[in-house]
Design an enzyme around this catalytic site. Structure first.
Site, PDB file in Angstrom:
ATOM      1  N   LYS A 148     -18.043  21.056 -13.380  1.00  0.00           N
ATOM      2  CA  LYS A 148     -17.824  20.293 -12.140  1.00  0.00           C
ATOM      3  C   LYS A 148     -18.666  19.027 -12.169  1.00  0.00           C
ATOM      4  CE  LYS A 148     -16.737  24.125  -9.097  1.00  0.00           C
ATOM      5  NZ  LYS A 148     -17.270  25.215  -8.274  1.00  0.00           N
ATOM      6  N   GLN A 194     -21.528  27.592  -4.963  1.00  0.00           N
ATOM      7  CA  GLN A 194     -20.799  28.389  -5.950  1.00  0.00           C
ATOM      8  C   GLN A 194     -20.853  29.887  -5.600  1.00  0.00           C
ATOM      9  OE1 GLN A 194     -18.982  27.130  -8.602  1.00  0.00           O
ATOM     10  NE2 GLN A 194     -18.312  29.246  -8.831  1.00  0.00           N
ATOM     11  N   ASP A 216     -14.449  22.963  -0.532  1.00  0.00           N
ATOM     12  CA  ASP A 216     -13.794  24.184  -1.007  1.00  0.00           C
ATOM     13  C   ASP A 216     -12.732  24.661  -0.003  1.00  0.00           C
ATOM     14  OD1 ASP A 216     -14.118  25.339  -3.460  1.00  0.00           O
ATOM     15  OD2 ASP A 216     -15.965  26.423  -2.950  1.00  0.00           O
TER      16      ASP A 216
END
Ligand code: NDP
Length: 292
Positions: free
Chosen positions: A53, A97, A120
């Site tokens: 990422k 995460q 997200d």
């Protein structure tokens, strides 16, 4: 034989368009979109994912911040970091995460992220906006899956779509997106009766189950488009291998088009994360999002 849907190439093209948009924002608006990623603990898959990422964020010209915290970090410290990032105007997207270590309540942490920076798309505010048809930040893998389906099928209007899996991360949001595309959507799950018969109705199958090679070719309507979200690590012939939720060998003989694993939906997830970060940055600045 089915047409192969090349997610790797599509994601590369999307990243190129994002890089162009970022350059335009820098030159024309004088700001750089920025993404902060928080990793708690040492999960090997998460470490690889977070490193990818960060690399791709920098490659498209955005600012990238990585916060790597030890596994034993108290929940309160993670929440304090999220609050700090919420208040930082240079940070437009925040990603924590998953999975988090067991002593940390993931829902509490995800809910602490400002919905405007929730790239997200897991915050209840964004989930609610998606399900009521309002513009929102939408989870990355579902957006990537639908982009690939649209790329190969064009308009999805009126198609019969069967989504296998009802998780908050993939199944439910992908179903909402397909509904917004005017598909007739069926969501199947572990209690669905006669799954092969349900799948056989579909012009578009999205498999997000987490069971290696479960969907067989003879479950498919001939010509169906198959988007395989599954990523399963198996042992075959003494070697480790990644396979999807669909049995590629039998499905490609019946489907009209199909995503491979790896190289299908997988590469779309990070590209869509970058897309969401540009979207969040433009919304924060109150400007129109460039074409991507
Ligand atoms: P979950 O385990 O959260 O959900 C799986 C879903 O599949 C559940 O709704 C479950 O039903 C359903 N299911 C399980 N067994 C069956 C069965 N035998 N028949 C029908 N339905 C079944 O998984 P996720 O949604 O998080 O992930 C799904 C897959 O996608 C995984 O392989 C994961 O690795 C992959 N993935 C890939 C991503 C990417 O490409 N970047 C990102 C995220 C996920 P029930 O609700 O009834 O239990």
């Amino acid at each position: 034989m089915a047409k192969l849907i090349d997610g790797k190439a599509f994601a590369e093209g999307l990243r190129g368009r994002i890089a162009k948009a970022v350059a335009e924002l820098k030159a024309g608006q004088g700001f750089t979109p920025g993404l902060a990623v928080v990793l708690v603990g040492e999960d090997p898959a998460s470490k690889v994912y977070v490193a990818n990422k960060a690399k791709q964020t920098v490659e498209v010209g955005m600012n990238s911040w990585e916060y790597k915290l030890p596994a034993e970090t108290p929940e309160a410290e993670v929440l304090a970091l999220v609050e700090k990032l919420n208040a930082d105007p240079a940070v437009h997207g925040i990603l924590v995460q998953l999975p988090l270590p067991k002593h940390i309540d993931s829902t509490k942490v995800l809910t602490a992220i400002s919905p405007a920076k929730d790239v997200d798309g897991f915050h209840v505010v964004n989930v609610g906006k998606l399900s009521t048809g309002q513009d929102s930040l939408v989870p990355c893998t579902p957006v990537g899956s639908v982009m690939l389906a649209r790329d190969v099928l064009g308009k999805l209007d009126g198609l019969e779509a069967v989504v296998i899996g009802r998780s908050n991360i993939v199944g439910k949001p992908v179903a909402q997106l397909l509904l917004a595309e005017n598909c007739t959507v069926t969501i199947a799950h572990s209690r669905t009766k006669d799954l092969p018969a349900v799948v056989r109705r579909a012009d578009l199958v999205i498999a997000a189950v987490g069971r290696p090679e479960m969907v067989k070719g003879d479950w498919l309507k001939p010509g169906a488009c198959v988007i395989d979200v599954g990523i399963n690590r198996i042992e075959r012939d003494g070697k480790g291998k990644l396979v999807g939720d669909c049995d590629f060998a039998s499905c490609e003989k019946v489907a009209g088009s199909i995503t491979p694993v790896p190289g299908g939906v997988g590469p779309m997830t990070i590209a869509c994360l970058l897309y969401n970060t540009v979207k969040a940055a433009c919304a924060a600045k109150g400007i129109r999002q460039p074409e991507m």
